[in-house]
Design a protein around this motif. Structure first.
Motif, short mmCIF file in Angstrom:
data_model
loop_
_atom_site.label_atom_id
_atom_site.label_comp_id
_atom_site.label_asym_id
_atom_site.label_seq_id
_atom_site.Cartn_x
_atom_site.Cartn_y
_atom_site.Cartn_z
N MET A 1 73.36 29.65 -30.00
CA MET A 1 73.54 29.79 -31.44
C MET A 1 74.36 31.06 -31.71
SD MET A 1 69.81 28.73 -32.97
CE MET A 1 68.96 30.01 -32.04
N ALA A 2 75.61 30.87 -32.07
CA ALA A 2 76.47 32.03 -32.27
C ALA A 2 77.59 31.67 -33.23
CB ALA A 2 77.07 32.49 -30.93
N TRP A 3 78.15 32.70 -33.85
CA TRP A 3 79.29 32.52 -34.74
C TRP A 3 80.59 32.52 -33.96
CZ3 TRP A 3 79.66 31.19 -39.72
CH2 TRP A 3 78.50 31.25 -40.50
N GLU A 4 81.48 31.66 -34.36
CA GLU A 4 82.85 31.65 -33.86
C GLU A 4 83.77 31.86 -35.06
OE1 GLU A 4 83.66 28.38 -30.96
OE2 GLU A 4 81.57 27.86 -31.39
N ILE A 5 84.71 32.79 -34.93
CA ILE A 5 85.58 33.17 -36.05
C ILE A 5 87.02 33.09 -35.61
CG2 ILE A 5 86.18 35.03 -37.65
CD1 ILE A 5 83.27 36.02 -37.41
N THR A 6 87.86 32.56 -36.49
CA THR A 6 89.26 32.34 -36.14
C THR A 6 90.15 32.47 -37.38
OG1 THR A 6 90.80 30.75 -35.14
CG2 THR A 6 89.08 29.85 -36.54
N HIS A 7 91.44 32.67 -37.13
CA HIS A 7 92.44 32.57 -38.19
C HIS A 7 93.06 31.18 -38.23
CE1 HIS A 7 92.30 36.83 -39.01
NE2 HIS A 7 92.58 37.13 -37.76
N ASP A 8 92.68 30.33 -37.29
CA ASP A 8 93.29 29.01 -37.14
C ASP A 8 92.57 27.99 -38.03
OD1 ASP A 8 94.25 26.53 -36.33
OD2 ASP A 8 94.27 27.05 -34.20
N VAL A 9 93.17 27.67 -39.16
CA VAL A 9 92.52 26.77 -40.11
C VAL A 9 92.39 25.36 -39.55
CG1 VAL A 9 94.66 26.18 -41.33
CG2 VAL A 9 92.46 26.00 -42.51
N ASP A 10 93.33 24.95 -38.71
CA ASP A 10 93.23 23.62 -38.12
C ASP A 10 92.05 23.52 -37.16
OD1 ASP A 10 95.43 22.45 -39.45
OD2 ASP A 10 96.81 23.43 -38.07
N ALA A 11 91.82 24.59 -36.40
CA ALA A 11 90.66 24.61 -35.51
C ALA A 11 89.38 24.56 -36.33
CB ALA A 11 90.68 25.86 -34.63
N ASP A 48 97.16 41.01 -47.60
CA ASP A 48 97.94 41.46 -46.44
C ASP A 48 97.39 40.90 -45.14
OD1 ASP A 48 99.64 42.98 -48.07
OD2 ASP A 48 98.35 44.75 -47.94
N LEU A 49 96.08 40.64 -45.11
CA LEU A 49 95.44 40.10 -43.91
C LEU A 49 95.34 38.59 -44.01
CD1 LEU A 49 92.55 42.70 -43.53
CD2 LEU A 49 94.72 42.64 -42.28
N PRO A 50 95.46 37.89 -42.88
CA PRO A 50 95.39 36.42 -42.93
C PRO A 50 93.97 35.93 -43.19
CG PRO A 50 95.52 37.16 -40.66
CD PRO A 50 95.72 38.38 -41.51
N ALA A 51 93.88 34.71 -43.67
CA ALA A 51 92.57 34.09 -43.93
C ALA A 51 91.79 33.98 -42.62
CB ALA A 51 92.76 32.72 -44.54
N ARG A 52 90.46 34.08 -42.75
CA ARG A 52 89.56 33.95 -41.61
C ARG A 52 88.57 32.82 -41.89
NH1 ARG A 52 88.96 38.75 -38.47
NH2 ARG A 52 86.74 38.34 -38.16
N PHE A 53 88.16 32.15 -40.82
CA PHE A 53 87.22 31.03 -40.93
C PHE A 53 86.17 31.17 -39.83
CE2 PHE A 53 91.40 29.83 -42.34
CZ PHE A 53 91.18 29.22 -43.56
N GLY A 54 84.94 30.85 -40.19
CA GLY A 54 83.88 30.94 -39.19
C GLY A 54 82.92 29.78 -39.27
N TRP A 55 82.28 29.47 -38.13
CA TRP A 55 81.26 28.42 -38.10
C TRP A 55 80.15 28.84 -37.14
CZ3 TRP A 55 86.22 27.84 -36.24
CH2 TRP A 55 86.36 27.69 -34.84
N TRP A 56 78.96 28.32 -37.41
CA TRP A 56 77.76 28.65 -36.65
C TRP A 56 77.12 27.38 -36.17
CZ3 TRP A 56 72.40 27.92 -37.14
CH2 TRP A 56 71.58 28.79 -36.41
N ARG A 57 76.82 27.32 -34.88
CA ARG A 57 76.20 26.13 -34.29
C ARG A 57 74.70 26.34 -34.12
NH1 ARG A 57 80.25 22.83 -31.97
NH2 ARG A 57 82.25 23.91 -31.60
N GLY A 58 73.94 25.29 -34.39
CA GLY A 58 72.51 25.32 -34.15
C GLY A 58 72.19 25.06 -32.70
N GLN A 59 70.92 24.96 -32.39
CA GLN A 59 70.50 24.75 -31.01
C GLN A 59 71.01 23.44 -30.44
OE1 GLN A 59 66.22 25.19 -31.07
NE2 GLN A 59 66.37 27.35 -30.49
N ASP A 60 71.23 22.44 -31.30
CA ASP A 60 71.72 21.16 -30.80
C ASP A 60 73.24 21.11 -30.67
OD1 ASP A 60 72.53 21.12 -33.42
OD2 ASP A 60 71.50 19.25 -33.95
N GLY A 61 73.89 22.23 -30.95
CA GLY A 61 75.35 22.31 -30.78
C GLY A 61 76.14 21.89 -31.99
N THR A 62 75.48 21.38 -33.04
CA THR A 62 76.21 20.97 -34.24
C THR A 62 76.44 22.16 -35.16
OG1 THR A 62 74.20 20.44 -35.47
CG2 THR A 62 75.20 18.66 -34.15
N VAL A 63 77.52 22.09 -35.93
CA VAL A 63 77.81 23.14 -36.89
C VAL A 63 76.83 23.04 -38.05
CG1 VAL A 63 79.52 24.03 -38.52
CG2 VAL A 63 80.24 23.24 -36.26
#
Length: 282
Positions: A1-11, A48-63
């Motif tokens: 269970m952890a956060w993943e953060i990216t600037h990649d909106v497609d990801a 000035d800074l690009p957009a950021r996106f994050g998601w968090w998965r539960g124990q079952d691996g789903t967002v």
């Protein structure tokens, strides 16, 4: 269970699509922001800074949680467990990332504030809001004089001024509102209520995404308020979203403004959830 953060909106869209689609009403801001960044680039909101996106998965691996951040504006949280909200604060702190504040469901955001305080920071409430969804649209009776039309290129100078006045009135500053106003007009997503040939009120509306669309901004100059113009502009923007296929027509209100809250409920809007905007500081 952890956060993943990216600037990649497609990801972000690829990984979080099912989560976003499962609750498009409460995820309305995340959906529209991601769509805007995909079409207009990472600096679509003028920072000035690009957009950021994050998601968090539960124990079952789903967002099970997600957020978007388009500097200079505050991050917006989608629904998530309190555990995820606390983990997000720790992620921000450990990475040295700055968060000017946060917006989201009232209880969730206060969990963020408590965790922020536990890690040495402080917070204050900037605004309390309420998210509404449209039930049966009920135009005001009697209708005020005038008629509706879409804003066109000739209206852009006025619309830009009204966008700036609206932004300043809610304490957000003007940012790149001229660009946002011009794009809204060009897309045909802004209704004007017109009296004797002169616009007296406006209501914008978003593109329909995942079956939902949002009315915003709604603005009438102070000297023209109290005459029903904003109500009719909102009605026409709501009709436009329904005509475009929106199953859910949404809007946010400031809970400090009882006039607008009462107006939207008379028009057929019903509460979904309370939303809090916090300022975070060290």
């Amino acid at each position: 269970m952890a956060w993943e953060i990216t600037h990649d909106v497609d990801a972000f869209h690829s990984v979080a699509a099912a989560y976003l689609a499962a609750d498009p009403v409460r995820n309305t801001v995340l959906l529209t922001v991601a769509d805007t960044v995909r079409s207009r680039g990472p600096h679509a909101y003028g920072g000035d800074l690009p957009a950021r996106f994050g998601w968090w998965r539960g124990q079952d691996g789903t967002v099970q949680g997600a957020y978007v951040h388009t500097p200079p504006f505050r991050p917006t949280l989608g629904p998530m467990p309190d555990e995820a909200a606390r983990a997000l604060v720790r992620k921000w702190r450990s990475s040295g990332a700055t968060a000017p504040g946060v917006s989201g469901g009232a209880g969730l955001v206060r969990t963020v504030g408590a965790e922020w305080a536990a890690t040495g920071g402080g917070w204050t409430v900037f605004r309390d809001q309420r998210l509404f969804r449209l039930g049966e649209l009920t135009p005001p009776q009697p209708e005020p004089p005038g008629s509706a039309r879409l804003a066109d290129a000739a209206d852009v100078p006025l619309v830009v001024r009204w966008f700036e006045e609206f932004s300043e009135s809610i304490g957000e500053g003007s940012g790149n509102t001229p660009t946002q106003a011009q794009r809204r007009v060009a897309a045909g997503n802004l209704v004007l209520w017109v009296l004797d040939g002169a616009p007296v009120s406006m209501a914008g509306f978003s593109r329909v995404i995942a079956g939902q669309g949002r009315v915003a901004p709604v603005y009438t100059p102070s000297e023209l308020r109290g005459r029903g113009y904003a109500g009719m502009a909102t009605v026409e923007a709501s009709r436009a979203l329904r005509a475009a296929g929106a199953a859910e027509v949404l809007l946010y209100t400031d809970l400090a403004n009882p006039t607008s809250n009462a107006l939207y409920q008379r028009l057929g809007y019903r509460p979904v959830e309370d939303v809090t905007v916090l300022d975070l500081h060290d």
